[in-house]
Design a protein around this motif. Structure first.
Motif, PDB file in Angstrom:
ATOM      1  N   MET A   1     -54.253 -78.665 -50.854  1.00  0.00           N
ATOM      2  CA  MET A   1     -55.342 -77.928 -50.204  1.00  0.00           C
ATOM      3  C   MET A   1     -54.825 -77.121 -49.015  1.00  0.00           C
ATOM      4  SD  MET A   1     -57.894 -78.492 -52.106  1.00  0.00           S
ATOM      5  CE  MET A   1     -56.674 -78.645 -53.401  1.00  0.00           C
ATOM      6  N   ILE A   2     -53.965 -77.729 -48.211  1.00  0.00           N
ATOM      7  CA  ILE A   2     -53.432 -77.030 -47.043  1.00  0.00           C
ATOM      8  C   ILE A   2     -52.624 -75.810 -47.480  1.00  0.00           C
ATOM      9  CG2 ILE A   2     -51.779 -77.231 -45.136  1.00  0.00           C
ATOM     10  CD1 ILE A   2     -52.760 -80.223 -44.914  1.00  0.00           C
ATOM     11  N   LYS A   3     -51.790 -75.990 -48.489  1.00  0.00           N
ATOM     12  CA  LYS A   3     -50.955 -74.877 -48.984  1.00  0.00           C
ATOM     13  C   LYS A   3     -51.833 -73.767 -49.586  1.00  0.00           C
ATOM     14  CE  LYS A   3     -48.708 -75.353 -52.934  1.00  0.00           C
ATOM     15  NZ  LYS A   3     -49.014 -74.420 -53.977  1.00  0.00           N
ATOM     16  N   ASP A   4     -52.711 -74.125 -50.499  1.00  0.00           N
ATOM     17  CA  ASP A   4     -53.493 -73.112 -51.214  1.00  0.00           C
ATOM     18  C   ASP A   4     -54.529 -72.425 -50.322  1.00  0.00           C
ATOM     19  OD1 ASP A   4     -52.009 -73.801 -53.424  1.00  0.00           O
ATOM     20  OD2 ASP A   4     -53.676 -74.711 -54.530  1.00  0.00           O
ATOM     21  N   HIS A   5     -55.198 -73.184 -49.462  1.00  0.00           N
ATOM     22  CA  HIS A   5     -56.200 -72.559 -48.591  1.00  0.00           C
ATOM     23  C   HIS A   5     -55.542 -71.801 -47.444  1.00  0.00           C
ATOM     24  CE1 HIS A   5     -59.846 -73.822 -50.606  1.00  0.00           C
ATOM     25  NE2 HIS A   5     -59.204 -74.945 -50.902  1.00  0.00           N
ATOM     26  N   GLY A   6     -54.330 -72.190 -47.080  1.00  0.00           N
ATOM     27  CA  GLY A   6     -53.565 -71.374 -46.134  1.00  0.00           C
ATOM     28  C   GLY A   6     -53.232 -70.018 -46.741  1.00  0.00           C
ATOM     29  N   LYS A   7     -52.931 -70.031 -48.033  1.00  0.00           N
ATOM     30  CA  LYS A   7     -52.621 -68.782 -48.742  1.00  0.00           C
ATOM     31  C   LYS A   7     -53.849 -67.863 -48.791  1.00  0.00           C
ATOM     32  CE  LYS A   7     -51.149 -66.940 -53.187  1.00  0.00           C
ATOM     33  NZ  LYS A   7     -51.293 -67.126 -54.593  1.00  0.00           N
ATOM     34  N   THR A   8     -55.012 -68.413 -49.155  1.00  0.00           N
ATOM     35  CA  THR A   8     -56.205 -67.560 -49.232  1.00  0.00           C
ATOM     36  C   THR A   8     -56.619 -67.059 -47.851  1.00  0.00           C
ATOM     37  OG1 THR A   8     -57.675 -69.495 -49.272  1.00  0.00           O
ATOM     38  CG2 THR A   8     -57.115 -68.497 -51.398  1.00  0.00           C
ATOM     39  N   THR A   9     -56.414 -67.880 -46.830  1.00  0.00           N
ATOM     40  CA  THR A   9     -56.697 -67.430 -45.462  1.00  0.00           C
ATOM     41  C   THR A   9     -55.816 -66.238 -45.116  1.00  0.00           C
ATOM     42  OG1 THR A   9     -57.441 -69.600 -44.705  1.00  0.00           O
ATOM     43  CG2 THR A   9     -56.616 -68.102 -43.019  1.00  0.00           C
ATOM     44  N   GLY A  10     -54.530 -66.334 -45.451  1.00  0.00           N
ATOM     45  CA  GLY A  10     -53.601 -65.235 -45.195  1.00  0.00           C
ATOM     46  C   GLY A  10     -53.997 -63.970 -45.934  1.00  0.00           C
TER      47      GLY A  10
ATOM     48  N   LEU B   1     -57.027 -63.113 -46.943  1.00  0.00           N
ATOM     49  CA  LEU B   1     -58.253 -62.584 -46.343  1.00  0.00           C
ATOM     50  C   LEU B   1     -57.932 -61.870 -45.029  1.00  0.00           C
ATOM     51  CD1 LEU B   1     -61.287 -62.521 -46.990  1.00  0.00           C
ATOM     52  CD2 LEU B   1     -61.522 -64.601 -45.618  1.00  0.00           C
ATOM     53  N   LYS B   2     -57.091 -62.488 -44.211  1.00  0.00           N
ATOM     54  CA  LYS B   2     -56.687 -61.864 -42.938  1.00  0.00           C
ATOM     55  C   LYS B   2     -55.972 -60.543 -43.191  1.00  0.00           C
ATOM     56  CE  LYS B   2     -56.336 -65.947 -40.019  1.00  0.00           C
ATOM     57  NZ  LYS B   2     -55.453 -66.882 -39.308  1.00  0.00           N
ATOM     58  N   SER B   3     -55.176 -60.493 -44.236  1.00  0.00           N
ATOM     59  CA  SER B   3     -54.460 -59.274 -44.576  1.00  0.00           C
ATOM     60  C   SER B   3     -55.437 -58.150 -44.941  1.00  0.00           C
ATOM     61  CB  SER B   3     -53.502 -59.547 -45.737  1.00  0.00           C
ATOM     62  OG  SER B   3     -52.860 -58.373 -46.142  1.00  0.00           O
ATOM     63  N   MET B   4     -56.471 -58.474 -45.702  1.00  0.00           N
ATOM     64  CA  MET B   4     -57.457 -57.452 -46.075  1.00  0.00           C
ATOM     65  C   MET B   4     -58.189 -56.929 -44.849  1.00  0.00           C
ATOM     66  SD  MET B   4     -59.119 -58.528 -49.735  1.00  0.00           S
ATOM     67  CE  MET B   4     -58.949 -60.302 -49.748  1.00  0.00           C
ATOM     68  N   VAL B   5     -58.438 -57.803 -43.866  1.00  0.00           N
ATOM     69  CA  VAL B   5     -59.100 -57.372 -42.637  1.00  0.00           C
ATOM     70  C   VAL B   5     -58.143 -56.513 -41.808  1.00  0.00           C
ATOM     71  CG1 VAL B   5     -60.045 -58.159 -40.431  1.00  0.00           C
ATOM     72  CG2 VAL B   5     -60.754 -59.279 -42.552  1.00  0.00           C
ATOM     73  N   SER B   6     -56.907 -56.964 -41.644  1.00  0.00           N
ATOM     74  CA  SER B   6     -55.964 -56.224 -40.795  1.00  0.00           C
ATOM     75  C   SER B   6     -55.571 -54.876 -41.405  1.00  0.00           C
ATOM     76  CB  SER B   6     -54.720 -57.059 -40.500  1.00  0.00           C
ATOM     77  OG  SER B   6     -53.956 -57.258 -41.665  1.00  0.00           O
ATOM     78  N   GLU B   7     -55.575 -54.795 -42.733  1.00  0.00           N
ATOM     79  CA  GLU B   7     -55.240 -53.524 -43.390  1.00  0.00           C
ATOM     80  C   GLU B   7     -56.428 -52.560 -43.428  1.00  0.00           C
ATOM     81  OE1 GLU B   7     -53.755 -54.664 -47.234  1.00  0.00           O
ATOM     82  OE2 GLU B   7     -51.989 -55.642 -46.374  1.00  0.00           O
ATOM     83  N   GLY B   8     -57.576 -53.008 -42.930  1.00  0.00           N
ATOM     84  CA  GLY B   8     -58.745 -52.140 -42.870  1.00  0.00           C
ATOM     85  C   GLY B   8     -59.590 -52.139 -44.127  1.00  0.00           C
TER      86      GLY B   8
END
Length: 182
Positions: A74-83, A85-92
């Motif tokens: 869970m930590i590995k996979d949900h860390g990946k989805t968090t990353g 999602l953050k990437s989509m926000v930071s890329e605009g």
């Protein structure tokens, strides 16, 4: 008078300024199979990921061997989805801020887990995992089918198989079956 409640409910559902739409907050959208608004979807995904990671970190401290194995995934996979999602926000791709803390419902679940040990901890953690992954699968399915952001819809659809697998794993964990890492 008998029309007052439905009219009030419709008025509340139509209020866009709310942090989370009433339909999503109350579960009406899920029951009716209605896609969440993009803002609701992103907020719920971010909070769900934070909860999965925080509760699984606790499971690695307090859980039994099966809980710890599941929690590592869970930590590995949900860390990946968090990353992602953050990437989509930071890329605009998404014009919104991600929440930085849990909502009161998820924080209460973390607080409850912190108060438990042994079998009581494992039982609650496992119940939370089944429930949380059922909600996540519903959320992602609804957004993948009817969301309004094409890139986010594609991401939701691509992420669904992993979430479905997590749900199966959580159900197996809760029923006492051996939980694999994949």
């Amino acid at each position: 008078m008998k029309y007052l409640a439905p009219c009030l409910a419709l008025a509340l559902l139509a209020t866009p300024a709310m942090a989370q739409s009433v339909g999503e907050k109350t579960g009406i959208n899920s029951t009716l199979g209605i896609a969440p608004r993009t803002e609701d979807f992103v907020k719920q995904v971010a909070i769900s990921d934070m909860f999965e990671i925080q509760s699984s970190q606790l499971a690695q401290e307090r859980g039994d061997a099966a809980d710890k194995s599941f929690a590592a995934t869970m930590i590995k996979d949900h860390g990946k989805t968090t990353g992602e999602l953050k990437s989509m926000v930071s890329e605009g791709d998404l014009k919104m801020a991600l929440p930085t803390e849990l909502d009161s419902t998820h924080q209460a679940k973390i607080d409850k887990l912190k108060s438990l040990k042994g079998g009581d901890f494992s039982a609650r953690y496992q119940l939370d995992q089944v429930s949380g992954h059922k909600d996540a699968v519903s959320l992602f399915e609804r957004y993948a089918k009817g969301g309004d952001n094409p890139k986010l819809k594609e991401w939701a659809d691509k992420t669904l198989p992993t979430l479905r697998h997590h749900l199966e794993m959580a159900q197996g964990l809760a029923s006492g079956k051996t939980v694999g890492k994949n």
